[in-house]
Design a protein around this motif. Structure first.
Motif, PDB file in Angstrom:
ATOM      1  N   SER A 390      65.682  99.329 -45.642  1.00 25.93           N
ATOM      2  CA  SER A 390      64.659  98.576 -46.374  1.00 25.93           C
ATOM      3  C   SER A 390      63.287  99.212 -46.203  1.00 25.93           C
ATOM      4  CB  SER A 390      64.607  97.127 -45.884  1.00 25.93           C
ATOM      5  OG  SER A 390      65.839  96.488 -46.112  1.00 25.93           O
ATOM      6  N   PRO A 391      62.575  99.505 -47.301  1.00 26.51           N
ATOM      7  CA  PRO A 391      61.217 100.047 -47.213  1.00 26.51           C
ATOM      8  C   PRO A 391      60.238  99.022 -46.634  1.00 26.51           C
ATOM      9  CG  PRO A 391      62.180 100.456 -49.378  1.00 26.51           C
ATOM     10  CD  PRO A 391      63.073  99.472 -48.680  1.00 26.51           C
ATOM     11  N   THR A 392      59.024  99.510 -46.267  1.00 27.23           N
ATOM     12  CA  THR A 392      58.015  98.674 -45.619  1.00 27.23           C
ATOM     13  C   THR A 392      56.643  98.895 -46.252  1.00 27.23           C
ATOM     14  OG1 THR A 392      59.173  98.589 -43.490  1.00 27.23           O
ATOM     15  CG2 THR A 392      56.804  98.262 -43.432  1.00 27.23           C
ATOM     16  N   PHE A 393      55.853  97.828 -46.317  1.00 27.55           N
ATOM     17  CA  PHE A 393      54.453  97.893 -46.756  1.00 27.55           C
ATOM     18  C   PHE A 393      53.563  97.691 -45.536  1.00 27.55           C
ATOM     19  CE2 PHE A 393      50.541  95.630 -47.814  1.00 27.55           C
ATOM     20  CZ  PHE A 393      50.006  96.422 -48.827  1.00 27.55           C
ATOM     21  N   LEU A 394      52.579  98.583 -45.335  1.00 23.08           N
ATOM     22  CA  LEU A 394      51.687  98.500 -44.174  1.00 23.08           C
ATOM     23  C   LEU A 394      50.231  98.504 -44.617  1.00 23.08           C
ATOM     24  CD1 LEU A 394      50.996  98.636 -41.127  1.00 23.08           C
ATOM     25  CD2 LEU A 394      51.250 101.122 -41.279  1.00 23.08           C
ATOM     26  N   TYR A 395      49.518  97.439 -44.281  1.00 22.15           N
ATOM     27  CA  TYR A 395      48.061  97.387 -44.422  1.00 22.15           C
ATOM     28  C   TYR A 395      47.488  97.522 -43.029  1.00 22.15           C
ATOM     29  CZ  TYR A 395      43.431  95.162 -44.662  1.00 22.15           C
ATOM     30  OH  TYR A 395      42.088  94.885 -44.540  1.00 22.15           O
ATOM     31  N   SER A 396      46.734  98.596 -42.779  1.00 19.25           N
ATOM     32  CA  SER A 396      46.181  98.830 -41.448  1.00 19.25           C
ATOM     33  C   SER A 396      44.802  99.449 -41.593  1.00 19.25           C
ATOM     34  CB  SER A 396      47.091  99.753 -40.635  1.00 19.25           C
ATOM     35  OG  SER A 396      46.553  99.985 -39.348  1.00 19.25           O
ATOM     36  N   LYS A 397      43.784  98.598 -41.595  1.00 16.58           N
ATOM     37  CA  LYS A 397      42.434  99.099 -41.811  1.00 16.58           C
ATOM     38  C   LYS A 397      41.680  99.397 -40.518  1.00 16.58           C
ATOM     39  CE  LYS A 397      41.942  99.665 -46.225  1.00 16.58           C
ATOM     40  NZ  LYS A 397      40.829  99.178 -47.002  1.00 16.58           N
ATOM     41  N   GLU A 398      42.290  99.109 -39.365  1.00 11.65           N
ATOM     42  CA  GLU A 398      41.649  99.513 -38.115  1.00 11.65           C
ATOM     43  C   GLU A 398      41.853 100.999 -37.874  1.00 11.65           C
ATOM     44  OE1 GLU A 398      42.354  97.371 -34.603  1.00 11.65           O
ATOM     45  OE2 GLU A 398      41.268  95.599 -35.261  1.00 11.65           O
ATOM     46  N   LEU A 399      42.990 101.513 -38.358  1.00 11.72           N
ATOM     47  CA  LEU A 399      43.265 102.942 -38.276  1.00 11.72           C
ATOM     48  C   LEU A 399      43.256 103.517 -39.687  1.00 11.72           C
ATOM     49  CD1 LEU A 399      46.222 103.301 -35.740  1.00 11.72           C
ATOM     50  CD2 LEU A 399      43.870 104.003 -35.395  1.00 11.72           C
ATOM     51  N   PRO A 400      42.571 104.637 -39.913  1.00  8.72           N
ATOM     52  CA  PRO A 400      42.673 105.306 -41.212  1.00  8.72           C
ATOM     53  C   PRO A 400      44.127 105.675 -41.489  1.00  8.72           C
ATOM     54  CG  PRO A 400      40.890 106.245 -39.901  1.00  8.72           C
ATOM     55  CD  PRO A 400      41.667 105.334 -38.993  1.00  8.72           C
ATOM     56  N   GLU A 401      44.470 105.832 -42.758  1.00 10.52           N
ATOM     57  CA  GLU A 401      45.866 106.065 -43.132  1.00 10.52           C
ATOM     58  C   GLU A 401      46.449 107.298 -42.449  1.00 10.52           C
ATOM     59  OE1 GLU A 401      45.455 108.161 -47.459  1.00 10.52           O
ATOM     60  OE2 GLU A 401      44.774 106.092 -47.324  1.00 10.52           O
ATOM     61  N   ARG A 402      45.631 108.348 -42.234  1.00 10.21           N
ATOM     62  CA  ARG A 402      46.132 109.563 -41.576  1.00 10.21           C
ATOM     63  C   ARG A 402      46.478 109.281 -40.119  1.00 10.21           C
ATOM     64  NH1 ARG A 402      42.531 114.772 -42.732  1.00 10.21           N
ATOM     65  NH2 ARG A 402      44.224 115.645 -41.484  1.00 10.21           N
ATOM     66  N   LEU A 403      45.635 108.462 -39.441  1.00 10.09           N
ATOM     67  CA  LEU A 403      45.941 108.127 -38.051  1.00 10.09           C
ATOM     68  C   LEU A 403      47.136 107.181 -37.968  1.00 10.09           C
ATOM     69  CD1 LEU A 403      42.430 107.717 -36.366  1.00 10.09           C
ATOM     70  CD2 LEU A 403      44.058 109.599 -36.145  1.00 10.09           C
ATOM     71  N   SER A 404      47.261 106.283 -38.952  1.00  5.57           N
ATOM     72  CA  SER A 404      48.438 105.398 -38.983  1.00  5.57           C
ATOM     73  C   SER A 404      49.710 106.223 -39.106  1.00  5.57           C
ATOM     74  CB  SER A 404      48.338 104.423 -40.163  1.00  5.57           C
ATOM     75  OG  SER A 404      47.282 103.517 -39.976  1.00  5.57           O
ATOM     76  N   ALA A 405      49.666 107.234 -39.992  1.00  5.80           N
ATOM     77  CA  ALA A 405      50.824 108.109 -40.173  1.00  5.80           C
ATOM     78  C   ALA A 405      51.103 108.916 -38.909  1.00  5.80           C
ATOM     79  CB  ALA A 405      50.592 109.047 -41.354  1.00  5.80           C
ATOM     80  N   ASN A 406      50.028 109.384 -38.238  1.00  6.31           N
ATOM     81  CA  ASN A 406      50.183 110.165 -37.016  1.00  6.31           C
ATOM     82  C   ASN A 406      50.839 109.338 -35.910  1.00  6.31           C
ATOM     83  OD1 ASN A 406      48.671 110.773 -34.167  1.00  6.31           O
ATOM     84  ND2 ASN A 406      49.183 112.673 -35.236  1.00  6.31           N
ATOM     85  N   TRP A 407      50.409 108.090 -35.791  1.00  8.52           N
ATOM     86  CA  TRP A 407      50.970 107.212 -34.757  1.00  8.52           C
ATOM     87  C   TRP A 407      52.454 106.963 -35.040  1.00  8.52           C
ATOM     88  CZ3 TRP A 407      47.619 105.304 -30.892  1.00  8.52           C
ATOM     89  CH2 TRP A 407      48.241 104.496 -29.938  1.00  8.52           C
ATOM     90  N   PHE A 408      52.767 106.714 -36.303  1.00  4.24           N
ATOM     91  CA  PHE A 408      54.155 106.474 -36.699  1.00  4.24           C
ATOM     92  C   PHE A 408      55.003 107.711 -36.434  1.00  4.24           C
ATOM     93  CE2 PHE A 408      57.532 106.309 -40.001  1.00  4.24           C
ATOM     94  CZ  PHE A 408      58.167 105.145 -39.577  1.00  4.24           C
ATOM     95  N   ASN A 409      54.462 108.906 -36.734  1.00  2.34           N
ATOM     96  CA  ASN A 409      55.190 110.153 -36.486  1.00  2.34           C
ATOM     97  C   ASN A 409      55.590 110.285 -35.020  1.00  2.34           C
ATOM     98  OD1 ASN A 409      54.992 110.915 -39.131  1.00  2.34           O
ATOM     99  ND2 ASN A 409      53.301 112.345 -38.828  1.00  2.34           N
TER     100      ASN A 409
END
Length: 641
Positions: A390-409
């Protein structure tokens, strides 16, 4: 190519009553009354004219058999595709429209299938004939036969381009024979188009079935505006692939098989295609013969073979509206079986054992002091959700999208897929190699949707984006990080009321679309940073906790607590508290967690420490060095937002 329906209506309007004369000519109505615009119905035998033109919707309607057709229906019934029929209509009405994409292959780097030759298809005709489907319908659907006698189903896109080819044996396949029931053409790609979608009138209700034989059965019964899903009830990627085309319909009818997979498909389609326009048909459990015998039914083809064409048409005419959501008949309420409820797992065994799942249709609040690991817990749940399909939707404005992706990686890479680096002062840190990142991005393409940095924080805009992702891509986990970043469009004095309204909206959203919503809400800053998060420590309205199904809090175990062997959690890094669980009637349940600084993962055993997520298809023999993480070195910084 999608033709604007308004343009089609404009063409019919321009023709006016000429619509009736064109249809009469196409249908070869010898007894057509040019004054009263009526004749005997060409779709059944009758002596008294009941096939009458309706100038309000430019169609012919039979008051005997209830058949209604417009020019496009008549043309498609004669073998033209939808585009060819619209082109004919526009030519007659003098409407200008470019059909430049017709027969044009528009998918880049796509391996289009080769066309199987047209032949007499004796094996296919014989097999389908036994299942109540005529050669005329097979010809209409362009069903062919390959050199081995297998049935060939051609899937065309809206440009009339052959885009996928599917096969099935022209005989019954026994369950345990080991022979596949269906397969797609070798060395060609398989875009999940809907079977027969290029011969459907977009101004009429669309009937969506579970398989090609069911599609043919509905058409045999007389309902031409029928398609079938391409790859089985469990594969809903066709919604995303054909989203723009599906969006043109005012009414969609779902008729899936009478089994668990069919029921799940039906429910998910209703949520994603829209309850306001989607009807459904449930195949009756049996058909009662005149002699009283009850014959079991599973699908549309059973209904056709056993009940006949009129039985199928009657079921389509009686398609049910989705019930009014605000009320339920007490007698229809079934006892809740939690074991049968679906939802999201976190990947932390003690927590999943405690909660079962973060169930679909519910709102969960996650809170925690800075540095307590909220992002890590959420990212692990996201990875588990995607692993489970199942895909996921993430709203995370405390971290910029690049940092959100980095953390997930980092979370999904784990220790096995990270390399050690050193900065200019010699301090070590860990990164995910570029090639590994690319592999991850390829796997998670269209599976994780992160709200853009530049987009508005207006809560209505965020929820609209989440809804689009749920309906178009099938997202089942919605993460909003966090409450403070959402613009509730209110004054400070009205904030508590606005927050209460938001919580109610999120609960309604979760129920309406059958998804899991997780809202991250920070605790009050005045609280002791070493104390456990309690129910009313959450900053804002008390209804944030009161209305949610579940509330979870995180806090780090302090250095002082780690040094105290009498302290219950001194061996752990973080204490997770289930503050409230309305589902099971529990509160203040606590779980100790360890945290790996390198992979940023929470874990409670080796399996979680070395969890291999689905993107990583390597096979590992050696185990990682596993160290008891009961203590965190004082000089190590616990990483989080």
């Amino acid at each position: 190519m999608i033709v604007d329906r308004k343009l089609i209506e404009k063409a019919k309007e321009k023709l006016g009553n000429q619509n009736a004369f064109i249809m009469a000519e196409l249908l070869e109505l010898e007894d057509f009354d040019e004054k009263n615009l009526k004749s005997c119905c060409p779709y059944h035998d009758e002596d008294t004219p009941s096939f009458i033109y309706n100038p309000k919707n430019y169609s012919m309607h039979c008051f005997s058999c209830n058949k209604t057709v417009d020019i496009i229906d008549v043309l498609m019934g004669k073998g033209r595709t939808f585009l060819e029929s619209v082109q004919f209509l526009f030519d007659k009405a003098g409407i200008e429209c470019s059909f430049g994409e017709q027969n044009v292959k528009t998918k880049h780097n796509y391996r289009y299938p080769h066309e199987e030759p047209i032949n007499d298809k004796p094996n296919v005709v014989d097999y389908f004939g036994k299942r109540g489907i005529s050669k005329n319908v097979l010809d209409y659907l362009d069903v062919r036969e390959d050199n081995h006698g297998n049935a060939v189903f051609n899937f065309y896109d809206t440009n009339d381009v052959l885009t996928m080819v599917k096969y099935r044996p022209s005989h019954t396949v026994e369950k345990h024979s080991g022979q596949p029931k269906t397969w797609c053409q070798k060395d060609s790609d398989t875009a999940p188009l809907l079977f027969n979608m290029n011969r459907v009138n977009t101004s009429k209700p669309l009937l969506c079935t579970e398989g090609e034989i069911d599609c043919a059965s509905a058409i045999e019964a007389g309902y031409l505006n029928t398609v079938s899903v391409p790859l089985g009830a469990g594969n809903l990627h066709w919604i995303e692939e054909n989203w723009d085309w599906l969006d043109t319909f005012d009414d969609i009818i779902i008729w899936s098989d009478n089994d668990v997979a069919g029921e799940k498909m039906r429910k998910e389609c209703i949520y994603r295609l829209g309850t306001w326009r989607t009807k459904y048909i449930v195949t009756p459990e049996y058909y009662e013969k005149e002699d009283g015998r009850k014959i079991p039914l599973k699908d549309i083809n059973d209904c056709l073979q056993i009940g006949g064409k009129q039985f199928v048409m009657d079921l389509i005419s009686a398609a049910k509206d989705v019930p009014v959501k605000s009320v339920v008949d007490y007698s229809e309420i079934e006892e809740l079986d939690v074991s049968q409820m679906d939802g999201v797992q976190t990947g932390i065994k003690p927590l999943d054992n405690e909660l079962g799942k973060l169930f679909y249709g519910t709102l969960t609040i996650l809170s925690g002091r800075p540095g307590s690991g909220k992002t890590s817990l959420i990212d692990q749940a996201i990875a588990m959700t995607i692993d489970n399909g199942s895909p996921t939707f993430l709203y995370s404005k405390e971290l910029p999208e690049r940092l959100s992706a980095n953390w997930f990686n980092t979370i999904i890479a784990g220790r096995r897929n990270m390399v050690e680096k050193h900065n200019s002062s010699g301090k070590k840190y860990y990164v995910v190699p570029y090639d590994t990142q690319k592999k991850m991005q390829q796997y998670y393409n269209k599976k994780l949707f992160i709200y853009k940095d530049e987009e508005s924080n207006d809560f209505e805009a965020v929820l609209k984006s989440a809804e689009e992702c749920v309906r178009k891509f099938g997202c089942k986990l919605i993460v909003l990080d966090n409450l403070m970043m959402l613009d509730l469009k209110c004054n400070e004095s009205d904030k508590n009321t606005a927050q209460t309204n938001l919580i109610n909206l999120l609960i309604k959203f979760a129920v309406k679309f059958n998804v899991t919503v997780v809202l991250i809400a920070h605790p009050r800053k005045t609280q002791d940073s070493n104390s456990d998060i309690e129910m009313y420590d959450i900053a804002g309205s008390s209804n944030i906790i009161n209305l949610a199904m579940r509330s979870i809090g995180l806090r780090r175990v302090s250095k002082k607590e780690k040094e105290d062997p009498k302290y219950k959690w001194h061996k752990y890094d973080v204490v997770l508290t289930v503050m409230k669980d309305r589902m099971f009637g529990k509160s203040d349940v606590q779980i100790g967690l360890w945290y790996d600084l390198v992979s940023r993962r929470f874990y409670t055993d080796y399996a979680e420490y070395d969890k291999q997520f689905a993107w990583d298809d390597n096979y590992y023999i050696d185990k990682l060095e596993y160290v008891d993480r009961g203590r965190v070195d004082p000089e190590d910084e616990f990483p989080d937002k």
